[in-house]
Design an enzyme around this catalytic site. Structure first.
Site, PDB file in Angstrom:
ATOM      1  N   GLU A   1       0.826  -1.214   0.000  1.00 30.17           N
ATOM      2  CA  GLU A   1       0.000   0.000   0.000  1.00 30.17           C
ATOM      3  C   GLU A   1       0.857   1.260   0.000  1.00 30.17           C
ATOM      4  O   GLU A   1       0.511   2.257  -0.648  1.00 30.17           O
ATOM      5  CB  GLU A   1      -0.935  -0.004   1.208  1.00 30.17           C
ATOM      6  CG  GLU A   1      -1.966  -1.122   1.220  1.00 30.17           C
ATOM      7  CD  GLU A   1      -3.075  -0.927   0.196  1.00 30.17           C
ATOM      8  OE1 GLU A   1      -3.081   0.102  -0.507  1.00 30.17           O
ATOM      9  OE2 GLU A   1      -3.946  -1.816   0.098  1.00 30.17           O
TER      10      GLU A   1
ATOM     11  N   ASP B   1      -5.476  -9.796  -7.392  1.00 27.85           N
ATOM     12  CA  ASP B   1      -5.800  -9.032  -8.596  1.00 27.85           C
ATOM     13  C   ASP B   1      -4.633  -8.357  -9.314  1.00 27.85           C
ATOM     14  O   ASP B   1      -4.352  -8.615 -10.481  1.00 27.85           O
ATOM     15  CB  ASP B   1      -6.886  -8.004  -8.274  1.00 27.85           C
ATOM     16  CG  ASP B   1      -6.610  -7.229  -6.974  1.00 27.85           C
ATOM     17  OD1 ASP B   1      -5.541  -7.429  -6.366  1.00 27.85           O
ATOM     18  OD2 ASP B   1      -7.478  -6.430  -6.567  1.00 27.85           O
TER      19      ASP B   1
ATOM     20  N   GLU C   1     -19.772  -4.798  -2.736  1.00 32.04           N
ATOM     21  CA  GLU C   1     -18.408  -5.294  -2.615  1.00 32.04           C
ATOM     22  C   GLU C   1     -18.300  -6.750  -3.081  1.00 32.04           C
ATOM     23  O   GLU C   1     -17.368  -7.101  -3.796  1.00 32.04           O
ATOM     24  CB  GLU C   1     -17.948  -5.167  -1.157  1.00 32.04           C
ATOM     25  CG  GLU C   1     -16.527  -5.614  -0.885  1.00 32.04           C
ATOM     26  CD  GLU C   1     -15.474  -4.642  -1.359  1.00 32.04           C
ATOM     27  OE1 GLU C   1     -14.291  -4.917  -1.131  1.00 32.04           O
ATOM     28  OE2 GLU C   1     -15.828  -3.604  -1.960  1.00 32.04           O
TER      29      GLU C   1
ATOM     30  N   GLU D   1     -12.566   0.154  -9.532  1.00 34.76           N
ATOM     31  CA  GLU D   1     -12.189  -0.851 -10.531  1.00 34.76           C
ATOM     32  C   GLU D   1     -13.117  -0.907 -11.743  1.00 34.76           C
ATOM     33  O   GLU D   1     -12.651  -1.048 -12.882  1.00 34.76           O
ATOM     34  CB  GLU D   1     -12.104  -2.230  -9.869  1.00 34.76           C
ATOM     35  CG  GLU D   1     -10.910  -2.412  -8.962  1.00 34.76           C
ATOM     36  CD  GLU D   1     -11.071  -1.743  -7.609  1.00 34.76           C
ATOM     37  OE1 GLU D   1     -10.046  -1.535  -6.927  1.00 34.76           O
ATOM     38  OE2 GLU D   1     -12.224  -1.420  -7.234  1.00 34.76           O
TER      39      GLU D   1
END
Length: 598
Positions: A182, A319, A436, A500
């Site tokens: 992150e 991902d 989600e 996304e």
């Protein structure tokens, strides 16, 4: 009396006009400049560290690298990605700019909330005006948003942000652990993109990126040079040994390449590229040894370099490793085929093992998704779950991008089906916002899939319907859970302001030129803005089935850095931040592509 009043009024007006003119003309420029650049509130005192705080400065490497892997130096030709857009009409331009300005206003609303209530902290709490330090307390929203400020032409706001950057000290944090992934994608990506977009005009961007790079590089100082992704940085600061985890997220391990490669390209320091290329080499080695050859499990044993976990998915924790295969190929100028070969093995396995079509009432459109599975030895599957995470919506854009640069034209329809699937998931919900996590009813065949309400009810119930009682139970379940046709379960109804789906819409619009994708983006933006807007920004919500959903008082930095940036770019001129000139990171940070043959 009346005329005398008129005379005095005229005299007063003239006096005021002359005074205002002199005030504005002779006002010192420095004071006027200061007014235009009104600074936010001072940094809260809680950010000040005590003198005995641990700092990581020049740590001694326990496992130094003696020879770095070199960068490729001669870029090769990469096929054109973007559609050749025709000139737009005056009416089209007017409508597009109006939408773009609406996105920009939403950005400024959230940015001002952060600036006024959480400056130099990681996130603003958009309902209460508080703050959260979720990513080591180095000002995540500020740094993550630097390139968005540049892209949107917010020069005064950028000046404020630049002035604050010297206050960020990457050698210390109150966090016990540093989330390496992150920190790299949000902070380093923000600095590097700001540097590239301003052509190096502000040296502080690259300076801070290198400072962060030098600090975070210590997380790679392990026996096998695999990073400790949840880094116990204080151990490194005190000279103690660290080691990688036996349960490391695939996405965290495999999604550092683009940022570290760009840092090496800009600084000439090969240690960053070397660090991530070693990871890639291990991923390549393990790709054919997993329980589903071509794919990697969601978790890997980074300590012992084993890939024998059984869970496979393209959602969270996996991902962006797949996303970075074509993007790193582009950033390296197509000078190596390693990433092409890895992508091709992965996409073939995805098509054979994970890809499916959802059964919906719109029988003419292919809405595609990917399942979660457990892999058994020999490549057979167990426990197939037709689950769609919002995080999986990146895949349409990734497959579309790869279809262009690798000349895989047959995959472009798959990319569109994946993107349309996420648009359908948005349109299906009462709020017009995708949850989600949701489970959908799979088609028996990819090419032909008529709507079958009985099958849908069976999928909802999880068993065949043999009686009216079964049917009634299924109908009650649909009503109780608020399930639209084709959806069989919503295990996580939240919306976290994620980008996304909009990311894939942006990429597919730039690739195809299909304006219905712009229409979808505008529809989604309006709904999100309406449902999530708060006093101090925009907040994640707890249930997309409820138009008056409770909010969670959470606004992650990617709302500004990704979601609104992608929306802004969708309504920009198509040559702006062209995919033939930039590579956008997993955090939507544009890095300049190396110049090469055309």
């Amino acid at each position: 009396m009346i005329s005398n009043r008129k005379g005095r009024s005229l005299t007063t007006i003239l006096f005021l006009l002359i005074t205002a003119y002199l005030f504005l003309v002779w006002l010192p420029l420095s004071r006027l400049h200061a007014w235009q650049h009104k600074h936010p509130k001072p940094v809260p005192a809680a950010t000040i560290f005590l003198p005995d705080t641990i700092h990581l400065n020049a740590a001694t490497e326990r496992f130094p690298v003696t020879s770095y892997i070199p960068l490729p130096t001669s870029p090769s030709a990469i096929p054109q990605i973007q559609h050749n857009f025709p000139p737009e009409s005056r009416a089209e331009r007017k409508g597009r700019i109006k939408k773009q300005n609406a996105v920009k206003e939403a950005f400024m609303h959230s940015w001002n909330g952060y600036k006024d209530h959480a400056w130099l902290r990681d996130e603003v709490s958009p309902q209460t005006g508080g703050y959260q330090d979720s990513f080591s307390g180095w000002g995540a929203t500020l740094v993550d948003s630097l390139d968005a400020l540049i892209i949107m032409g917010l020069d005064d706001e950028l000046d404020l942000a630049i002035e604050a950057l010297d206050q960020i000290d990457f050698t210390t944090t109150r966090s016990a652990q540093v989330n390496v992934f992150e920190i790299i994608i949000r902070y380093m990506g923000g600095f590097l993109a700001a540097h590239d977009l301003t052509n190096g005009k502000h040296p502080i961007f690259l300076k801070k990126a290198a400072e962060l790079g030098d600090m975070i590089f210590n997380a790679f100082d392990t026996h096998n040079r695999m990073p400790q992704m949840r880094w116990d940085w204080s151990k490194s600061a005190q000279g103690e040994e660290i080691e990688p985890s036996e349960r490391t997220s695939l996405a965290e391990l495999g999604s550092l390449t683009v940022e570290f490669t760009r840092l090496s390209q800009l600084t000439g320091d090969l240690k960053y590229f070397d660090a991530v290329q070693r990871i890639t080499n291990e991923l390549e080695r393990g790709q054919s040894k997993s329980k589903i050859p071509g794919l990697w499990p969601v978790f890997v044993n980074a300590k012992d370099l084993k890939f024998d976990w059984s869970q496979f998915s393209l959602g969270g924790s996996a991902d962006s490793t797949y996303e970075y295969l074509p993007k790193e190929h582009i950033l390296l100028g197509a000078q190596t085929d390693q990433y092409r070969h890895m992508y091709e093995k992965a996409i073939e396995a995805i098509k054979k093992k994970l890809l499916f079509r959802a059964m919906t009432k719109d029988e003419d459109k292919q809405f595609l998704f990917t399942s979660n599975v457990r892999g058994l030895k020999g490549g057979s599957l167990h426990g197939i779950e037709y689950v769609q995470d919002h995080l999986k919506c990146f895949l349409g854009g990734t497959v579309g991008l790869a279809s262009k640069i690798f000349n895989r034209t047959e995959d472009l329809s798959i990319a569109r089906g994946l993107t349309d699937g996420c648009i359908w998931a948005y349109d299906s919900m009462p709020t017009g916002i995708m949850p989600e996590t949701m489970t959908v009813s799979p088609c028996k065949e990819m090419e032909k899939c008529p709507w079958d309400e009985g099958k849908w009810y069976e999928d909802v119930l999880g068993q065949p319907i043999h009686s009216m009682g079964h049917l009634e139970r299924a109908q009650e379940q649909v009503e109780y859970d608020g399930l639209p046709p084709g959806v069989v379960g919503i295990s996580d109804p939240t919306y976290k302001l994620r980008p996304e789906a909009i990311e894939s819409i942006f990429i597919m619009y730039r690739i195809t030129g299909d304006k219905t994708l712009q229409d979808a983006a505008w529809r989604i933006f309006q709904r999100i803005d309406k449902v999530t807007r708060t006093k101090y920004g925009h907040s994640a919500i707890e249930d997309v089935r409820n138009p008056l959903s409770k909010m969670s008082d959470k606004m992650e930095s990617f709302w500004l850095a990704e979601t609104l940036k992608y929306l802004y770019l969708i309504f920009s001129e198509p040559g702006y931040i062209s995919l033939d000139e930039y590579v956008l990171s997993t955090e939507a940070h544009p890095f300049k592509r190396p110049a090469g043959p055309v």
